[in-house]
Design a protein around this motif. Structure first.
Motif: not given
Lengths: 781, 781
Positions: B149-168
């Motif tokens: 669960i941790n890994l899935i949550l982390a990966a989704s947060a990182a994906t959002l961050c890396a692709y949509i808004a690196p500034a976040a």
């Protein structure tokens, strides 16, 4: 920041120039110190090459030029002796900065504690005596004792105030505010003012006046800071040499900001509230480094107070018993409130705002009447004070007779009725087992009265009629007391009236709100504070620190916001109002709208007096004698420069030091900076505190010397801030205020004219004795 | 204040001028935008009369000149349409100001609440599942579930961050700080950043990372304020017309200050702390009016949060149960402390300061390593995040096995061991009636872990070894977590590590101090916060509001003072450090020492590009294409003036608007201001938010039009601030910074030269993608 020079002080001698200056002052916000008009029309020469090297001459002359530069540059240390002894000095400076903050905290804490002890003991003794006499049914004797002690205390406080330091009367917050805005009238923070403020405040509060010790404590803290920063007396060789770093306006202002914060911390035992007060109300310029230092000072105050109160717990301080960092522990434990509660609170806030604004309005009127009386002289001041004292005594002793005796509640942990000590339930004239609720408020120390009003779960302790009578009496007494010749704060009257009002509203709105009457009292106090003083965050935090109840924070915020907004619709905050009334030349943070229609060149007029780089002594002496100007532009002319050019600005103070040193030459030649530095040292030009330093009248220049020359280059500030004459006056004003300037040079836009058009300076309008008791009201709107 | 113009943003196109500009930027603090060198040597003509009347032409042109003036003048309202519709506008402005503050408070409160609910539910579900699996002794499955669960949550947060808004990524506080200092890179506050910040933060915190939601909440608040101030989208005709008053840097900055305060208030449920945070840490320029408005916003946040939490009390919000405005009610009720306690606290503060400084030092190193990885692209960012997530899961699940089972204390009101809900005593692998103290800290929500550590009267709850292991793990995990591609705050790791450290010290110093271990934990947290973030008053108030214990105030103050002082001896605060590392061109409040040796004229060099009052379109187009300058001086020459004189400054942005409008003339004549106003309206030149507004590449000027002329007078700011070239650079820098300027004109001292020597401007050094994850480190020291 730059302060008004000494000659604006009320105690300085007034020359002919003063009259001239006044006449010119009436028109605008800025006084036009100088204007275009000198006959020297410069010869134009082309100067095509930029002669400044990478290590420019002017910038590199950090000593002594920069040390003479009285404007904000980050660290004053770096201004002095930059090249030599740098590291030692940095250490000295930082060490001293923190030592001074510590000392200010310690001293203010001690004074605050002393004040508390003295008041509690004197007032406690008075109340004890009165109660005992009343127990014996000797009611008239009791009144005589009560009123007599009050009268004696009031008369002594007023005498101190009227004869020794008129500037100590009133709250002191407006004066401190003005000082921090740049009004450097030294009597504001003189040692005599400090003395009177401490003892006058004790006398005033003990005398049962409806006034507080909070404002005077702020003023006391500021005075202490000023005294410590000055570092003793030069006369008795007590000056600590390191303190020379603090002999400038900026460091002095920082210290005084710390002092005022310490004063609030000591008065309310509210360290964070003190910091916020200094930030929100006192200071005109703020830096984040100051937050840090102010915080340290108030922390010291809190620790000092705490330890001393701890010491007193065991009864070693006479009648001073209870206490702690939290004064009014209401512990309401109310964590929920409904919509109808919020409606009740909004109503409370709106009416509180109206009452607060009305308070300000009436205070203004009453102070105007008082000023006529106070103007007549010290005996009249004392007489007025005694009259008010008599009225107050009559109210405090007489009005409780109107109240009926109430049987003591049965389920009570407290003693009831209380005799001979301050408590919730005063016996007064009642039979045993009964108490007089009006006496519980009137014949009590202020702290206890507030504690009574704030106390929770006591809905039925006070009758409605009692609250109405007390509210009316306190509101009126608070108004008539402020203008008398004793140090008098406004916080306590406002809190007292506000909390009574809050209890009234709480009782009346009981049907729609479930909140506790004590909580309503607190919110009522907040609404009055917001309505009169218009402070928000600091009042909120002070109330939090006083009551130790974080759960009510949103409610207090709401009430403060509403009451301030409502009151702002009517008039200004009470301190701003007093600043205006006293004629203190306070400079607002924003430019006035009419300035948008003017340019800087429009407001400079009248004869501009400039000096040559090497000037005739006689010319300087004449300029100093005939004008009150504190700054003169220095213009170099051939042969010292290719074309007439503005060298910079020279200050009256520095001119006086230089003239006193008599570094004159027979010929018009430059002497060089080194000579001057050697003669005067790095601290020779440091600004002396409290109006000390050379005076014009002390100069003795012989006829022969009058014809000699003096080189002004070494003492000229070669980097004055300038604006072009076509600059919007509003923007020039913003520059002036943001940088805390004292002089702003206006330079011509087009070539072919003298290199300086005029100088914008601060309005130095300040009527004589204005710091005393409103003797004459010169309005400065 | 003035922000960097849009083209400095990372997402804008980079032209050839950019490269040139960079080369010139390396040398000094100020970029030399222009210098003496144009061939136009002016003809000198004498102009002896001052032509400015009492109602001067320039000052009276409040519209549109003043509306184009992007520098601080008190009320922006008064800049626009001063003469017409004044009263209505004042009402609109004030109404809107407060409405926006209210909306910011509401929105931030709601987002903060949503964040809390989401995190508590996700993390609660995860912990419940894990506990239940462990109860069935399926330990490996439990780990798989937990880590998965941790890994899935982390990966989704990182994906959002890396692709949509690196500034976040990261805390966001350094970015907000830089924005409020004048760095207007629009991706900092873009809607995409807001989106990722909200959901990324929920993902990151739920994923069990050692990071907090506090920093992201501040950033979220700022983004919300920006979005609201912009008033929807012009594209969809959703712009509220009144919002044009807020289309300038100053009002936008005020809103964002309110937003950041609201963020802190929402994160810590600390309204006063939020105001102080905005004042102490976030804002570069502060006015007392802002205090008032910020206070209102945070009060709204507090009320919103309170009501919603009240609503949730009855269990309507899933696993989100407990709570209130006070998060950690330690209620230590300790009101006395001895000298030996103080010594213990001083030791605690000193070591805490050292640990704090070490944290900053190590964080710097680790971020530098991470930046190499993150630079390789989004997949690597996600991979790094997942690695750290795996390590964190291993620690959280694995390390508690090291701890021995402890029998539950007998005299306990709480449930022990707790299964399936967050609580003080975690069962983990232990038999019934026993608990695992390490799991109570590790396998818990952050809030509960902190509550456990802060809890008083629990000296024996945690073993010494447990505390040591937890401290080491959290300290290291906190360091390695910050740089990953999820929104991550530093407050929680620092508080966690600090409070554990405090408990350790408290236990070790038990022999000399009687203070409670929970109190020591709080003081330890304070010492770490002081040591890393170097905030004082705001941290103090936030801790007070978190713990609702005013009695410990002096102790907290003391610890903060000591730890900050100690840590300041080593390095800068963590946010300042990140600002530097990210290459954000932050401008310090004080001038740098080397500036004292320079004058303003020394640093202006290179070709100065000036425009005539009526300029050829082609010339302007070329200047705009070849340079990145945001301001150009306008110089009037005969026949428009007697001698060449500086009219003022024209901004790139306004030039682009004017060129787009194509108000060209065939001849070199003045068109007049009225024409321009009519064409563009009062808001035509208002600065668009978030990098909108005309771009150079969008202009299509025909060949024919290139030869035409355009009158620049209507859009010229005729009152630019100026300094003489011989002004000390340090003083020029103070002027620049205090007034929040973007351009400062340097004028010649002596006549006979061009009317402007050069322009001092802000350093606009900002590497590409710098707001992302430290892809390249351009140091800006």
């Amino acid at each position: 920041m730059d302060h008004q020079e000494g000659e604006n002080d009320i105690e300085s001698t007034q020359g002919a120039w003063r009259e001239r200056e006044r006449e010119r002052n009436g028109s605008g916000f800025y006084q036009n110190e100088m204007g275009a008009g000198s006959a020297r029309e410069p010869l134009l020469r082309k100067r095509t090459t930029n002669t400044t090297s990478q290590m420019a001459i002017i910038g590199a002359k950090v000593s002594p030029i920069e040390s003479l530069d009285y404007e904000i540059v980050e660290n004053d240390l770096f201004k002095q002796d930059w090249r030599s002894r740098k590291k030692v000095q940095i250490f000295q400076y930082i060490f001293l900065k923190w030592t001074l903050a510590l000392l200010i905290g310690l001293a203010t804490g001690l004074v605050g504690f002393f004040n508390n002890i003295a008041v509690e003991n004197i007032a406690g003794f008075k109340l004890l005596l009165t109660s005992n006499l009343m127990l014996e049914h000797r009611y008239f004797t009791a009144f005589l004792a009560f009123g007599g002690i009050n009268l004696i205390l009031a008369a002594s406080a007023a005498t101190l105030c009227a004869y020794i330091a008129p500037a100590a009367a009133g709250s002191g917050i407006p004066e401190v505010k003005a000082y921090l805005n740049g009004v450097d009238a030294h009597s504001i923070l003189a040692p005599s003012t400090l003395f009177v403020k401490i003892f006058g405040s004790i006398g005033g509060v003990s005398a049962g006046f409806v006034l507080g010790k909070e404002g005077p404590m702020v003023h006391t803290g500021a005075c202490i800071a000023n005294l410590l920063g000055q570092g003793g007396s030069r006369k008795y060789h007590l000056t600590w040499k390191w303190l020379r770093y603090f002999k400038n306006d900026r460091d002095r202002r920082d210290l005084i900001t710390c002092g005022s914060a310490a004063g609030v911390a000591a008065a309310f035992r509210a360290p964070v509230g003190g910091v916020l007060f200094a930030l929100e109300e006192a200071a005109s310029w703020w830096r984040s480094a100051l937050l840090w230092r102010t915080f340290f000072t108030t922390a010291v105050v809190a620790v000092v107070l705490r330890s001393l109160i701890q010491y007193c717990r065991s009864g070693r301080c006479g009648l001073f018993g209870e206490g702690g960092l939290i004064m009014f522990d209401i512990s309401s434990s109310i964590s929920t409130y409904s919509t109808s509660d919020l409606i009740a609170i909004i109503i409370l806030g709106v009416i509180g705002g109206v009452f607060g604004a009305l308070f300000n309005y009436l205070l203004d009127k009453i102070l105007r009447i008082y000023s006529v009386i106070n103007e007549k002289g010290a005996p009249f001041k004392i007489l007025l004070t005694m009259t008010i004292s008599f009225i107050t005594s009559c109210c405090a002793y007489g009005v409780p007779w109107l109240a009926k005796c109430t049987p003591c509640p049965t389920d009570l942990k407290e003693q009831c009725p209380t005799i001979g000590r301050s408590g919730n339930f005063k016996n007064f004239q009642c039979p045993p087992g009964h108490y007089n609720d009006l006496a519980s408020l009137f014949l009590n120390t202020q702290d206890d009265a507030i504690r009574n009003l704030f106390s929770g779960g006591t809905e039925n302790e006070f009758h409605m009629s009692t609250l109405f009578i007390f509210f009316t009496a306190i509101y009126c007494l608070g108004l008539v007391t402020y203008g008398v010749a004793v140090p008098s704060g406004l916080f306590i009257p406002v809190i007292l009236a506000g909390s009574t009002y809050g209890r009234i509203v709480g009782t009346l709105l009981g049907p729609i709100s479930d909140l506790d009457a004590g909580l309503f009292a607190l919110l009522g106090a907040a609404s009055f504070l917001g309505g009169t003083m218009r402070m928000t965050v600091s009042v909120c935090v002070i109330l939090l620190e006083l009551t130790n109840d974080l759960l009510i924070l949103p409610l207090v915020m709401l009430v403060l916001l509403i009451s301030k907004t409502v009151a702002d619709g009517f008039n200004k905050g009470v301190y701003d109002q007093i600043v205006i009334m006293k004629g203190l030349p306070y400079m607002e943070a924003h430019a006035e709208p009419h300035m948008r229609h003017l340019v800087a060149g429009d407001v400079v007029s009248g004869p501009l007096i400039t000096f040559s780089g090497v000037e005739n002594v006689g010319t300087i002496m004449q300029a100093l004698r005939l004008t009150g100007h504190n700054g003169f532009p220095v213009v170099d002319e051939p042969p010292f420069s290719d074309a007439p050019e503005l060298v910079g600005l020279v200050l009256r103070y520095h001119l006086l030091v230089l003239l006193k040193g008599k570094m004159f030459t027979k010929e018009r030649v430059r002497t060089g900076d080194g000579e001057v530095l050697k003669r005067f040292g790095a601290s020779g030009f440091a600004k002396a505190g409290s109006g000390k330093g050379p005076k014009f009248d002390e100069l003795s220049i012989s006829e022969e010397e009058m014809d000699m020359f003096i080189d002004l280059h070494p003492i000229t500030n070669t980097s004055p801030y300038t604006v072009v004459e076509t600059m919007s006056l509003a923007k020039a004003a913003v520059l002036f205020r943001e940088l805390g300037l004292r002089h702003l040079c206006v330079v011509p836009k087009t070539p072919g004219r003298p290199p300086i058009v005029g100088i914008l300076t601060r309005h130095d309008f300040m009527p004589e004795h204005v710091l005393g008791l409103f003797p004459r009201l010169h309005l400065n709107r």
